[in-house]
Design an enzyme around this catalytic site. Structure first.
Site, PDB file in Angstrom:
ATOM      1  N   ASP A 123       0.781  -1.245   0.000  1.00 49.28           N
ATOM      2  CA  ASP A 123       0.000   0.000   0.000  1.00 49.28           C
ATOM      3  C   ASP A 123       0.806   1.285   0.000  1.00 49.28           C
ATOM      4  O   ASP A 123       0.297   2.328   0.410  1.00 49.28           O
ATOM      5  CB  ASP A 123      -0.909  -0.022   1.233  1.00 49.28           C
ATOM      6  N   GLU A 180       0.176  -9.130  -0.991  1.00 50.34           N
ATOM      7  CA  GLU A 180      -0.426  -8.578   0.229  1.00 50.34           C
ATOM      8  C   GLU A 180      -1.677  -7.771  -0.125  1.00 50.34           C
ATOM      9  O   GLU A 180      -1.820  -6.595   0.215  1.00 50.34           O
ATOM     10  CB  GLU A 180       0.566  -7.738   1.043  1.00 50.34           C
ATOM     11  N   GLU A 201      -2.356   5.126   2.836  1.00 49.67           N
ATOM     12  CA  GLU A 201      -2.224   3.711   2.453  1.00 49.67           C
ATOM     13  C   GLU A 201      -3.561   3.032   2.150  1.00 49.67           C
ATOM     14  O   GLU A 201      -3.630   2.166   1.281  1.00 49.67           O
ATOM     15  CB  GLU A 201      -1.484   2.925   3.542  1.00 49.67           C
ATOM     16  N   HIS A 209       6.241   5.983  12.779  1.00 50.66           N
ATOM     17  CA  HIS A 209       6.488   6.747  11.554  1.00 50.66           C
ATOM     18  C   HIS A 209       5.245   7.180  10.790  1.00 50.66           C
ATOM     19  O   HIS A 209       5.344   7.980   9.860  1.00 50.66           O
ATOM     20  CB  HIS A 209       7.369   5.945  10.589  1.00 50.66           C
ATOM     21  N   ARG A 212       2.272   8.710   8.788  1.00 53.94           N
ATOM     22  CA  ARG A 212       1.992  10.107   8.419  1.00 53.94           C
ATOM     23  C   ARG A 212       0.913  10.726   9.284  1.00 53.94           C
ATOM     24  O   ARG A 212       1.045  11.849   9.753  1.00 53.94           O
ATOM     25  CB  ARG A 212       1.538  10.163   6.951  1.00 53.94           C
ATOM     26  N   HIS A 256      13.150   6.153  12.598  1.00 54.76           N
ATOM     27  CA  HIS A 256      12.929   6.282  11.151  1.00 54.76           C
ATOM     28  C   HIS A 256      13.768   7.462  10.657  1.00 54.76           C
ATOM     29  O   HIS A 256      14.059   8.381  11.420  1.00 54.76           O
ATOM     30  CB  HIS A 256      11.436   6.542  10.924  1.00 54.76           C
TER      31      HIS A 256
END
Ligand code: UD1
Ligand code: UDP
Length: 372
Positions: free
Chosen positions: A99, A121, A135, A208, A210, A241
């Site tokens: 994604d 996936e 995503e 991490h 968004r 990250h």
């Protein structure tokens, strides 16, 4: 005999690489197809760490990464550069994973070129378009164009069928994350960070997403800080990250704690082995929600939604949201209540038996040879 079929496999970030490299290696072992690897380079250091561990050398590296890149940057650059690779290679199928924005833009580009897409996936859903962002949109959009859907679980397959996908195009294969774990986790692992932990209990932390950047991440850091200040014996390891905004906030909020080690992104071999030895994982990551149940390590998922309810049902994951108080409570409960801890650490793996890559390669090759 017809022309040898050609499979172009593409990905761009760390988690895609971890879950696609086992499939690359499997396809490369097959002499009846030609496999071409194209990385977008949406990630740079974090991607190359994985390629090095698996010994995968891409045929193309679009090297698109820029510091503080936007979704526009990634989408436009992948779309334009991948178009040229497709024009040069004309593969029989393009394989994408999961994604990310690399995944979405590469699938869109293949669609424009009328080249079939295989989605590895496939079928994970929250059905909340804002979470995870972007995503949930990316994976639904790839689902619209995909010709082959490789679903990790029966639940993922059911999502796809409920959306009207042709059942003949949906295959349940398990998740290639488990294939990766089988090669990384080792009994005799040693690491400098484990020496520092020195047998104490330790939390493993990553963050991490968004939609968590800003206030939610601040709340997570406050909860972690409270726990670590109250318990000097407890330790925590936090591989940061590379996103510069996240690094800055983590350093500001947590940089002074002597029982916390903030380290650069760990290579996947180190990370998997460290996770297997941790007391508890705190994360907003997707892939870790698949790996931890297989390792029997409890995970507090610092998000409001998850596309991986299998791990919640198996008991290893708990969705705790992004509020300081709730995260603090959840951590301290697990640390202080052996029964609660025991209940969560019952190893149970809903993601297959480590043969997902083999199954996907087998199905794909069979299907490609059947088609005119
Ligand atoms: C991306 C994916 C997300 C996935 C995550 C895995 C999208 C929109 N997001 O998010 O789905 O969960 O990867 O980690 O596709 N950076 C480096 N070096 C690296 C990697 C990143 O310096 O090797 C820095 C750069 O400044 C970059 C920033 O991190 O601009 C953000 O990277 P980006 O890929 O845009 O977003 P992620 O949050 O990593
Ligand atoms: N991981 C790693 N090194 C680290 C942190 C995570 O190798 O320092 C691995 C982890 O085991 C998992 C994947 O990276 O396989 C998760 O990546 P990330 O959290 O960046 O992305 P997501 O899974 O949320 O898309």
């Amino acid at each position: 005999m017809g022309k040898m079929k050609r499979i172009l496999i593409t990905f761009g970030t760390r988690p895609e690489a971890i879950k696609m490299c086992p499939l690359v290696l499997e396809l490369k072992r097959r002499s009846d197809v030609q496999t071409i690897v194209c990385v977008s380079g949406q990630h740079r250091e974090m991607l190359h760490q994985v390629l090095d561990v698996f010994g995968v050398k891409p045929d193309y590296d679009l090297s698109i990464m820029k510091p503080k890149q936007t979704l526009y940057d990634v989408t436009i650059n992948v779309l334009q550069k991948f178009r040229k690779v497709l024009a040069a290679e004309r593969p029989d199928v393009v394989l994408v994973h999961g994604d990310t924005t690399t995944t979405f833009a590469a699938a869109l580009s293949a669609f424009y070129e009328q080249i079939p897409v295989g989605h590895v996936e496939a079928g994970l859903r929250t059905y909340d378009i804002a979470s995870p962002f972007p995503e949930e949109f990316n994976r639904q959009a790839v689902g619209v164009v995909a010709r082959f859907h490789f679903a990790p679980t029966l639940r993922a397959k059911r999502n796809l069928l409920a959306e009207g996908k042709d059942p003949a195009t949906v295959y349940v294969t398990g998740n290639t994350a488990i294939d990766a774990l089988e090669t990384t986790v080792r009994p005799n692992f040693t690491h400098e960070v484990l020496d520092w932990v020195a047998g104490d209990r330790f939390l493993l932390v990553t963050a991490h997403r968004r939609e968590n950047q800003g206030e939610p991440m601040e709340q997570m850091f406050h909860a972690l800080r409270r726990v670590l200040v109250e318990r000097p014996q407890l330790k925590a390891v936090y591989p940061l990250h590379m996103n510069p905004d996240i690094r800055a906030m983590a350093n500001e909020k947590l940089g002074d704690l002597s029982n916390l080690r903030m380290v650069p992104p760990m290579d996947v071999l180190d990370f998997h082995n460290l996770m297997a030895r941790s007391t508890l994982v705190l994360t907003d990551s997707g892939g870790i929600q698949e790996e931890a149940p297989a390792l029997g390590i409890p995970v507090l998922v610092m998000r409001n939604t998850t596309e991986r309810p299998e791990g919640v049902e198996a008991g290893t994951l708990r969705l705790v949201g992004t509020q300081e108080e709730a995260i603090y409570e959840a951590i301290t409960t697990l640390l202080d209540d052996p029964e609660a801890y025991q209940a969560m650490s019952q190893a149970s793996n809903p993601y297959g038996d480590g043969t997902a890559s083999r199954q996907i390669a087998h199905i794909l090759i069979e299907q490609l040879h059947e088609e005119p």
